[in-house]
Write a protein that holds these residues in place. Structure first.
Motif, PDB file in Angstrom:
ATOM      1  N   UNK A  84       0.814  -1.217   0.000  1.00 57.42           N
ATOM      2  CA  UNK A  84       0.000   0.000   0.000  1.00 57.42           C
ATOM      3  C   UNK A  84       0.848   1.268   0.000  1.00 57.42           C
ATOM      4  N   UNK A  85       2.092   1.174   0.487  1.00 56.18           N
ATOM      5  CA  UNK A  85       2.946   2.364   0.532  1.00 56.18           C
ATOM      6  C   UNK A  85       3.908   2.431  -0.655  1.00 56.18           C
ATOM      7  N   UNK A  86       3.588   1.711  -1.732  1.00 57.91           N
ATOM      8  CA  UNK A  86       4.451   1.692  -2.917  1.00 57.91           C
ATOM      9  C   UNK A  86       4.503   3.067  -3.567  1.00 57.91           C
ATOM     10  N   UNK A  87       5.710   3.523  -3.887  1.00 61.23           N
ATOM     11  CA  UNK A  87       5.926   4.775  -4.600  1.00 61.23           C
ATOM     12  C   UNK A  87       6.565   4.462  -5.938  1.00 61.23           C
ATOM     13  N   UNK A  88       6.311   5.308  -6.932  1.00 56.37           N
ATOM     14  CA  UNK A  88       6.934   5.085  -8.234  1.00 56.37           C
ATOM     15  C   UNK A  88       7.206   6.410  -8.916  1.00 56.37           C
ATOM     16  N   UNK A  89       8.191   6.387  -9.805  1.00 51.18           N
ATOM     17  CA  UNK A  89       8.556   7.569 -10.582  1.00 51.18           C
ATOM     18  C   UNK A  89       8.891   7.111 -11.991  1.00 51.18           C
ATOM     19  N   UNK A  90       8.298   7.756 -12.996  1.00 50.75           N
ATOM     20  CA  UNK A  90       8.585   7.420 -14.384  1.00 50.75           C
ATOM     21  C   UNK A  90       9.999   7.873 -14.732  1.00 50.75           C
ATOM     22  N   UNK A  91      10.824   6.949 -15.237  1.00 54.31           N
ATOM     23  CA  UNK A  91      12.211   7.274 -15.571  1.00 54.31           C
ATOM     24  C   UNK A  91      12.526   7.049 -17.040  1.00 54.31           C
ATOM     25  N   UNK A  92      11.527   6.687 -17.832  1.00 52.93           N
ATOM     26  CA  UNK A  92      11.772   6.485 -19.257  1.00 52.93           C
ATOM     27  C   UNK A  92      10.550   5.962 -19.972  1.00 52.93           C
ATOM     28  N   UNK A  93      10.634   5.980 -21.276  1.00 49.65           N
ATOM     29  CA  UNK A  93       9.569   5.456 -22.123  1.00 49.65           C
ATOM     30  C   UNK A  93      10.168   4.458 -23.106  1.00 49.65           C
ATOM     31  N   UNK A  94       9.357   3.500 -23.492  1.00 51.74           N
ATOM     32  CA  UNK A  94       9.778   2.524 -24.496  1.00 51.74           C
ATOM     33  C   UNK A  94       8.546   2.181 -25.329  1.00 51.74           C
ATOM     34  N   UNK A  95       8.678   1.266 -26.237  1.00 53.31           N
ATOM     35  CA  UNK A  95       7.536   0.841 -27.044  1.00 53.31           C
ATOM     36  C   UNK A  95       7.736  -0.605 -27.462  1.00 53.31           C
ATOM     37  N   UNK A  96       6.658  -1.361 -27.485  1.00 47.22           N
ATOM     38  CA  UNK A  96       6.684  -2.707 -28.034  1.00 47.22           C
ATOM     39  C   UNK A  96       6.375  -2.621 -29.521  1.00 47.22           C
ATOM     40  N   UNK A  97       7.262  -3.187 -30.326  1.00 47.56           N
ATOM     41  CA  UNK A  97       7.162  -3.083 -31.782  1.00 47.56           C
ATOM     42  C   UNK A  97       6.996  -4.482 -32.365  1.00 47.56           C
ATOM     43  N   UNK A  98       6.011  -4.649 -33.239  1.00 45.33           N
ATOM     44  CA  UNK A  98       5.823  -5.925 -33.930  1.00 45.33           C
ATOM     45  C   UNK A  98       6.916  -6.074 -34.983  1.00 45.33           C
ATOM     46  N   UNK A  99       7.684  -7.183 -34.902  1.00 51.13           N
ATOM     47  CA  UNK A  99       8.818  -7.366 -35.808  1.00 51.13           C
ATOM     48  C   UNK A  99       8.894  -8.795 -36.315  1.00 51.13           C
ATOM     49  N   UNK A 137      17.070  12.347  -5.650  1.00 56.46           N
ATOM     50  CA  UNK A 137      17.780  12.623  -6.905  1.00 56.46           C
ATOM     51  C   UNK A 137      16.951  12.188  -8.101  1.00 56.46           C
ATOM     52  N   UNK A 138      16.354  11.003  -8.015  1.00 57.64           N
ATOM     53  CA  UNK A 138      15.531  10.506  -9.122  1.00 57.64           C
ATOM     54  C   UNK A 138      14.315  11.413  -9.332  1.00 57.64           C
ATOM     55  N   UNK A 139      13.677  11.824  -8.243  1.00 60.28           N
ATOM     56  CA  UNK A 139      12.516  12.694  -8.335  1.00 60.28           C
ATOM     57  C   UNK A 139      12.881  14.017  -8.981  1.00 60.28           C
ATOM     58  N   UNK A 140      14.067  14.562  -8.623  1.00 60.52           N
ATOM     59  CA  UNK A 140      14.489  15.840  -9.193  1.00 60.52           C
ATOM     60  C   UNK A 140      14.857  15.687 -10.663  1.00 60.52           C
ATOM     61  N   UNK A 141      15.470  14.564 -11.035  1.00 57.90           N
ATOM     62  CA  UNK A 141      15.918  14.361 -12.413  1.00 57.90           C
ATOM     63  C   UNK A 141      14.771  14.017 -13.356  1.00 57.90           C
ATOM     64  N   UNK A 142      13.821  13.226 -12.867  1.00 56.50           N
ATOM     65  CA  UNK A 142      12.784  12.686 -13.753  1.00 56.50           C
ATOM     66  C   UNK A 142      11.376  13.097 -13.368  1.00 56.50           C
ATOM     67  N   UNK A 143      11.164  13.456 -12.065  1.00 53.29           N
ATOM     68  CA  UNK A 143       9.800  13.658 -11.598  1.00 53.29           C
ATOM     69  C   UNK A 143       9.159  14.915 -12.135  1.00 53.29           C
TER      70      UNK A 143
END
Length: 312
Positions: A168-183, A306-312
């Motif tokens: 219940x106390x889980x925290x998260x921060x987005x640090x990047x984007x990607x994509x699933x590509x059909x190949x 640091x992560x929050x400041x860089x990416x948040x």
């Protein structure tokens, strides 16, 4: 302390730690309690720091962030200063391995060699040298490591569905984007050997799938179930490692959806080709996870700030 810190005097590190506490706590009252002083005294110390900096460091009245852009820049500098001092002390003591702090991070197998190196490099720039212990895993075991405190952080693709009990106390921060590509492997003409079926009347296509429990598989299945093509795919290979599926695609065994970060070079070189339209790529979010309880330790709290400041 207000008025006692002229700009021509050396800066007291205590005030920088006050600023870091404010950035973490989110408001003056909580930061003051964390620093063990009264709210008015803490406010005077922050104003003294602003006098020294010559600019506002606190976004007063804002619910979005307690620090201004200038405040975040100074906080980032404060983290670097503390890291430099810690590392210098270790060198002076002739035992740097004893003084360096250890951070344990659980990471998806693919992310451990695509996005994780850049993330660690960014954190090192902000926080200084640390010992990083990486445990490669999939989503659910990684969350279990967080819950049992076997890991400080987990890097993973954004999961589908509810969190497991006890998180219940889980925290998260987005640090990047990607994509699933059909190949698929290419034909001599450059067209895919296996294309994503567009209608129920098309022949079934051999499909290389992710093993159950993988976040990439859960994200992909959630999308494919809403599309007509899923019934036209028959699984001939299943693996819990995207690299293994990648190798099978290059061998021309079947169709797969792979992270763009993993296959970008192969696409550029034509070793594999898109099997569907680029507009059908599946965007995915990469997040760093931790727990509120983990941040009670100054070691992990500094990394999270640091992560929050860089990416948040």
């Amino acid at each position: 302390m207000a008025g006692l810190l002229p700009k021509n005097l050396d800066l007291d590190l205590t005030l920088l730690r006050d600023l870091l506490a404010l950035g973490q706590a989110g408001n003056l009252s909580q930061a003051a309690r964390h620093r063990g002083i009264t709210h008015p005294a803490f406010g005077r110390r922050i104003r003294a720091l602003e006098d020294w900096a010559g600019t506002a460091l606190v976004e007063r009245g804002s619910r979005r962030s307690p620090l201004t852009d200038e405040g975040r820049k100074l906080a980032a500098a404060a983290r670097q200063i503390e890291a430099i001092l810690r590392n210098t002390r270790a060198v002076l003591a002739h035992s740097p391995e004893q003084a360096l702090q250890t951070i344990t991070i659980a990471a998806g197998r693919t992310l451990s060699h695509t996005l994780l190196p850049r993330l660690v490099a960014d954190i090192r720039d902000a926080c200084g040298d640390m010992i990083w212990k990486v445990k490669t895993t999939s989503l659910r075991p990684g969350l279990e490591m967080l819950r049992e405190r076997w890991a400080d952080f987990m890097l993973g693709h954004a999961p589908e569905g509810a969190m497991p009990p006890g998180m219940e106390d889980l925290l998260s921060c987005s640090v990047g984007r990607d994509a699933l590509v059909a190949v698929s492997a290419p034909l001599v003409s450059g067209y895919p050997k296996y294309a994503v079926p567009q209608s129920p009347s098309q022949p079934r296509v051999p499909y290389l799938s992710y093993a159950p429990g993988m976040a990439l598989g859960a994200i992909l299945d959630n999308v494919l179930q809403r599309q007509a093509c899923r019934d036209r795919l028959f699984t001939i290979y299943e693996a819990d490692l995207a690299d293994s599926i990648h190798a099978m695609v290059r061998q021309g065994v079947g169709l797969a959806w792979l992270p763009l970060s993993l296959i970008r070079e192969d696409l550029l070189q034509g070793r594999i080709v898109r099997a569907g339209a680029k507009t059908e790529d599946i965007d995915i979010d990469v997040r760093l996870y931790t727990r509120q309880a983990t941040l009670e330790d100054a070691r992990t709290r500094g990394v999270w700030e640091a992560v929050s400041a860089l990416y948040g």
